[in-house]
Design a protein around this motif. Structure first.
Motif, PDB file in Angstrom:
ATOM      1  N   TYR A   2       0.857  -1.187   0.000  1.00  0.00           N
ATOM      2  CA  TYR A   2       0.000   0.000   0.000  1.00  0.00           C
ATOM      3  C   TYR A   2       0.893   1.238   0.000  1.00  0.00           C
ATOM      4  CZ  TYR A   2      -3.337   3.492   1.586  1.00  0.00           C
ATOM      5  OH  TYR A   2      -4.105   4.610   1.691  1.00  0.00           O
ATOM      6  N   LYS A   3       0.645   2.160  -0.914  1.00  0.00           N
ATOM      7  CA  LYS A   3       1.462   3.359  -1.005  1.00  0.00           C
ATOM      8  C   LYS A   3       0.598   4.597  -0.809  1.00  0.00           C
ATOM      9  CE  LYS A   3       5.177   5.445  -3.571  1.00  0.00           C
ATOM     10  NZ  LYS A   3       6.187   5.310  -4.557  1.00  0.00           N
ATOM     11  N   MET A   4       1.084   5.494   0.059  1.00  0.00           N
ATOM     12  CA  MET A   4       0.383   6.733   0.328  1.00  0.00           C
ATOM     13  C   MET A   4       1.425   7.851   0.338  1.00  0.00           C
ATOM     14  SD  MET A   4      -2.097   7.690   3.546  1.00  0.00           S
ATOM     15  CE  MET A   4      -0.800   7.514   4.755  1.00  0.00           C
ATOM     16  N   GLY A   5       1.529   8.576  -0.766  1.00  0.00           N
ATOM     17  CA  GLY A   5       2.550   9.604  -0.890  1.00  0.00           C
ATOM     18  C   GLY A   5       3.935   8.977  -0.881  1.00  0.00           C
ATOM     19  N   ASP A   6       4.799   9.427   0.023  1.00  0.00           N
ATOM     20  CA  ASP A   6       6.162   8.904   0.127  1.00  0.00           C
ATOM     21  C   ASP A   6       6.271   7.684   1.035  1.00  0.00           C
ATOM     22  OD1 ASP A   6       7.161  10.869  -1.555  1.00  0.00           O
ATOM     23  OD2 ASP A   6       7.457  12.281   0.094  1.00  0.00           O
ATOM     24  N   LEU A   7       5.167   7.278   1.646  1.00  0.00           N
ATOM     25  CA  LEU A   7       5.138   6.149   2.574  1.00  0.00           C
ATOM     26  C   LEU A   7       4.627   4.901   1.870  1.00  0.00           C
ATOM     27  CD1 LEU A   7       5.389   5.190   5.553  1.00  0.00           C
ATOM     28  CD2 LEU A   7       2.976   5.795   5.800  1.00  0.00           C
ATOM     29  N   GLN A   8       5.335   3.794   2.055  1.00  0.00           N
ATOM     30  CA  GLN A   8       4.917   2.515   1.474  1.00  0.00           C
ATOM     31  C   GLN A   8       4.873   1.473   2.581  1.00  0.00           C
ATOM     32  OE1 GLN A   8       7.128   1.348  -1.987  1.00  0.00           O
ATOM     33  NE2 GLN A   8       6.369  -0.730  -1.916  1.00  0.00           N
ATOM     34  N   ILE A  38      12.520  10.216   1.061  1.00  0.00           N
ATOM     35  CA  ILE A  38      12.818  11.624   1.300  1.00  0.00           C
ATOM     36  C   ILE A  38      13.818  12.039   0.229  1.00  0.00           C
ATOM     37  CG2 ILE A  38      13.715  13.321   2.937  1.00  0.00           C
ATOM     38  CD1 ILE A  38      13.279  11.127   5.131  1.00  0.00           C
ATOM     39  N   ASP A  39      13.337  12.700  -0.810  1.00  0.00           N
ATOM     40  CA  ASP A  39      14.181  13.109  -1.930  1.00  0.00           C
ATOM     41  C   ASP A  39      14.858  11.877  -2.541  1.00  0.00           C
ATOM     42  OD1 ASP A  39      14.934  15.126  -3.643  1.00  0.00           O
ATOM     43  OD2 ASP A  39      16.688  15.703  -2.490  1.00  0.00           O
ATOM     44  N   LYS A  40      16.187  11.773  -2.520  1.00  0.00           N
ATOM     45  CA  LYS A  40      16.898  10.623  -3.110  1.00  0.00           C
ATOM     46  C   LYS A  40      17.106   9.489  -2.103  1.00  0.00           C
ATOM     47  CE  LYS A  40      19.521  13.124  -6.587  1.00  0.00           C
ATOM     48  NZ  LYS A  40      20.853  13.280  -7.175  1.00  0.00           N
ATOM     49  N   LEU A  41      16.684   9.672  -0.869  1.00  0.00           N
ATOM     50  CA  LEU A  41      16.904   8.700   0.209  1.00  0.00           C
ATOM     51  C   LEU A  41      15.611   7.945   0.514  1.00  0.00           C
ATOM     52  CD1 LEU A  41      18.910   7.734   2.458  1.00  0.00           C
ATOM     53  CD2 LEU A  41      17.902   9.518   3.900  1.00  0.00           C
ATOM     54  N   THR A  42      15.705   6.633   0.655  1.00  0.00           N
ATOM     55  CA  THR A  42      14.569   5.819   1.094  1.00  0.00           C
ATOM     56  C   THR A  42      14.978   5.068   2.352  1.00  0.00           C
ATOM     57  OG1 THR A  42      13.822   5.517  -1.198  1.00  0.00           O
ATOM     58  CG2 THR A  42      12.936   4.005   0.447  1.00  0.00           C
ATOM     59  N   MET A  61      12.714 -11.502  13.301  1.00  0.00           N
ATOM     60  CA  MET A  61      13.663 -10.770  12.474  1.00  0.00           C
ATOM     61  C   MET A  61      13.297  -9.286  12.498  1.00  0.00           C
ATOM     62  SD  MET A  61      14.245  -9.132   9.289  1.00  0.00           S
ATOM     63  CE  MET A  61      12.742  -9.476   8.466  1.00  0.00           C
ATOM     64  N   LEU A  62      14.314  -8.441  12.634  1.00  0.00           N
ATOM     65  CA  LEU A  62      14.134  -7.002  12.545  1.00  0.00           C
ATOM     66  C   LEU A  62      15.222  -6.456  11.640  1.00  0.00           C
ATOM     67  CD1 LEU A  62      12.774  -4.367  13.437  1.00  0.00           C
ATOM     68  CD2 LEU A  62      14.390  -4.298  15.334  1.00  0.00           C
ATOM     69  N   GLY A  63      14.837  -5.683  10.643  1.00  0.00           N
ATOM     70  CA  GLY A  63      15.802  -5.121   9.698  1.00  0.00           C
ATOM     71  C   GLY A  63      15.586  -3.633   9.507  1.00  0.00           C
ATOM     72  N   LEU A  64      16.691  -2.902   9.393  1.00  0.00           N
ATOM     73  CA  LEU A  64      16.666  -1.470   9.112  1.00  0.00           C
ATOM     74  C   LEU A  64      17.619  -1.195   7.965  1.00  0.00           C
ATOM     75  CD1 LEU A  64      16.943  -0.122  12.757  1.00  0.00           C
ATOM     76  CD2 LEU A  64      14.867  -0.284  11.368  1.00  0.00           C
ATOM     77  N   GLY A  65      17.271  -0.278   7.093  1.00  0.00           N
ATOM     78  CA  GLY A  65      18.147   0.001   5.968  1.00  0.00           C
ATOM     79  C   GLY A  65      17.826   1.319   5.298  1.00  0.00           C
ATOM     80  N   ALA A  66      18.651   1.651   4.332  1.00  0.00           N
ATOM     81  CA  ALA A  66      18.459   2.871   3.555  1.00  0.00           C
ATOM     82  C   ALA A  66      19.014   2.671   2.151  1.00  0.00           C
ATOM     83  CB  ALA A  66      19.169   4.044   4.231  1.00  0.00           C
ATOM     84  N   ASP A  67      18.325   3.245   1.175  1.00  0.00           N
ATOM     85  CA  ASP A  67      18.779   3.289  -0.217  1.00  0.00           C
ATOM     86  C   ASP A  67      19.007   4.754  -0.577  1.00  0.00           C
ATOM     87  OD1 ASP A  67      18.217   0.591  -0.277  1.00  0.00           O
ATOM     88  OD2 ASP A  67      16.502   0.759  -1.631  1.00  0.00           O
ATOM     89  N   TYR A  68      20.057   5.023  -1.345  1.00  0.00           N
ATOM     90  CA  TYR A  68      20.312   6.371  -1.830  1.00  0.00           C
ATOM     91  C   TYR A  68      20.456   6.310  -3.342  1.00  0.00           C
ATOM     92  CZ  TYR A  68      22.100  11.058  -2.329  1.00  0.00           C
ATOM     93  OH  TYR A  68      22.261  12.374  -2.708  1.00  0.00           O
ATOM     94  N   TYR A  79      22.182  -1.919   5.046  1.00  0.00           N
ATOM     95  CA  TYR A  79      21.152  -2.510   5.895  1.00  0.00           C
ATOM     96  C   TYR A  79      21.789  -3.237   7.075  1.00  0.00           C
ATOM     97  CZ  TYR A  79      22.202  -6.909   3.488  1.00  0.00           C
ATOM     98  OH  TYR A  79      22.831  -7.996   2.976  1.00  0.00           O
ATOM     99  N   LEU A  80      21.006  -3.380   8.130  1.00  0.00           N
ATOM    100  CA  LEU A  80      21.381  -4.131   9.318  1.00  0.00           C
ATOM    101  C   LEU A  80      20.182  -4.983   9.695  1.00  0.00           C
ATOM    102  CD1 LEU A  80      23.328  -4.731  11.682  1.00  0.00           C
ATOM    103  CD2 LEU A  80      22.281  -2.809  12.888  1.00  0.00           C
ATOM    104  N   THR A  81      20.403  -6.276   9.831  1.00  0.00           N
ATOM    105  CA  THR A  81      19.324  -7.203  10.154  1.00  0.00           C
ATOM    106  C   THR A  81      19.712  -8.037  11.363  1.00  0.00           C
ATOM    107  OG1 THR A  81      18.691  -7.338   7.829  1.00  0.00           O
ATOM    108  CG2 THR A  81      17.901  -9.091   9.256  1.00  0.00           C
TER     109      THR A  81
END
Length: 103
Positions: A2-8, A38-42, A61-68, A79-81
């Motif tokens: 589900y996508k709402m603006g910049d949030l998925q 957020i701009d070029k960052l996800t 499992m818990l994972g955090l990450g970022a794409d640029y 990413y860190l999982t």
């Protein structure tokens, strides 16, 4: 998904059954995901849980990450999982850093 603006937001629910005669064993899995652009960052987060009747084990499992985004077809990611097995109390952590280019 589900996508709402910049949030998925994403989710998955799965069950798997043992096909052996007389068996009623079943494994259950749940996965939830969140991404915010957020701009070029996800920024990304993911939570998952699996429970098995056969092993009696529960995994979390818990994972955090970022794409640029570097260019139209290229991005850098990190990413860190963390994966925890409840029956043994063991916890594994995985970190990844990379570049992706789509041809």
């Amino acid at each position: 998904t589900y996508k709402m603006g910049d949030l998925q937001l994403g989710g998955l629910f799965q069950t798997a059954s043992d096909n052996a005669a007389g068996s009623s064993d079943e494994d259950t899995s749940i996965m939830l995901s969140l991404a915010y652009g957020i701009d070029k960052l996800t920024l990304k987060a993911q939570y998952g849980m699996a429970e098995g009747d056969v092993s009696g084990d529960e995994l979390t499992m818990l994972g955090l990450g970022a794409d640029y985004k570097l260019a139209k077809a290229s991005k850098a990611f990190i990413y860190l999982t963390s994966l925890e097995r409840d029956s043994t109390g063991l916890e594994n952590q995985v970190m990844g850093v990379g570049l992706e280019h789509n041809f």
